[in-house]
Enzyme design. Structure first.
Site, mmCIF file in Angstrom:
data_model
loop_
_atom_site.group_PDB
_atom_site.id
_atom_site.type_symbol
_atom_site.label_atom_id
_atom_site.label_comp_id
_atom_site.label_asym_id
_atom_site.label_seq_id
_atom_site.Cartn_x
_atom_site.Cartn_y
_atom_site.Cartn_z
ATOM 1 N N GLN A 158 -6.342 -2.266 -7.001
ATOM 2 C CA GLN A 158 -6.328 -0.676 -5.785
ATOM 3 C C GLN A 158 -6.891 -0.063 -6.130
ATOM 4 O O GLN A 158 -6.598 0.504 -7.386
ATOM 5 C CB GLN A 158 -5.199 -0.851 -4.924
ATOM 6 C CG GLN A 158 -5.942 0.503 -3.813
ATOM 7 C CD GLN A 158 -4.652 1.198 -2.854
ATOM 8 O OE1 GLN A 158 -3.634 1.823 -3.966
ATOM 9 N NE2 GLN A 158 -4.693 1.269 -2.106
ATOM 10 N N SER A 160 -7.363 5.193 -0.138
ATOM 11 C CA SER A 160 -8.057 3.545 -0.569
ATOM 12 C C SER A 160 -9.089 3.635 -0.473
ATOM 13 O O SER A 160 -9.637 4.134 0.656
ATOM 14 C CB SER A 160 -6.576 3.093 -0.165
ATOM 15 O OG SER A 160 -6.938 1.568 -0.472
ATOM 16 N N ASP A 189 1.035 -1.460 0.187
ATOM 17 C CA ASP A 189 0.237 -0.023 -0.017
ATOM 18 C C ASP A 189 1.083 1.501 0.128
ATOM 19 O O ASP A 189 0.016 1.995 0.040
ATOM 20 C CB ASP A 189 -0.779 0.066 1.676
ATOM 21 C CG ASP A 189 -2.053 0.581 1.039
ATOM 22 O OD1 ASP A 189 -2.447 0.947 -0.248
ATOM 23 O OD2 ASP A 189 -2.596 1.163 2.029
#
Length: 136
Positions: A128, A78, A54
């Site tokens: 993502q 996110s 991430d």
């Protein structure tokens, strides 16, 4: 930013994306590794790899627009994050994190990533979607 102390070491292959307002290809290569030894049990290894995934992924969606995660005018968050683990591999060496963003539209950025060992073995993949918009 890249040199400050944190549990993950990051070494981008190219820095042009971070210092220009010119739209560039929405791709990024970053060498990554934990800053300290990671216990060898599989669950801890997977958790650290997920955390690591991430760190730079959503930023890749900004490159095509001449922006970076450091832009104080942007709100970036996110929305979802998925991972697939292909091979077991220790986290005691650098991994190449290959990232791209095939789509950014409607205040959303979609990004994909793949982790490779020094020998080119794919050990994990990720995807993502994030919110990307100008602050009011």
């Amino acid at each position: 930013y890249f040199r400050r102390e944190r549990p993950i070491e990051l070494r981008p292959v190219a820095m042009a994306h971070y210092f220009t307002e010119e739209p560039l290809e929405a791709q990024q290569l970053v060498w990554v590794r934990p800053s300290a030894p990671v216990p060898g049990d599989r669950l801890t290894q997977l958790a650290v790899l997920a955390y690591l995934s991430d760190m730079t992924l959503l930023n890749t969606a900004l490159f095509a627009h001449g922006r970076s995660i450091f832009d104080p005018k942007l709100q970036v968050a996110s929305l979802d994050h998925s991972m697939w683990f292909h091979r077991q591999h220790g986290l005691d060496d650098w991994l190449l994190y290959v990232q791209d963003s095939p789509s950014t539209s409607g205040s959303r950025g979609f990004t994909r990533g793949a982790f490779f060992t020094r020998h080119g073995d794919l050990i994990a993949s990720t995807a993502q979607e994030g919110l990307i918009r100008l602050k009011s």
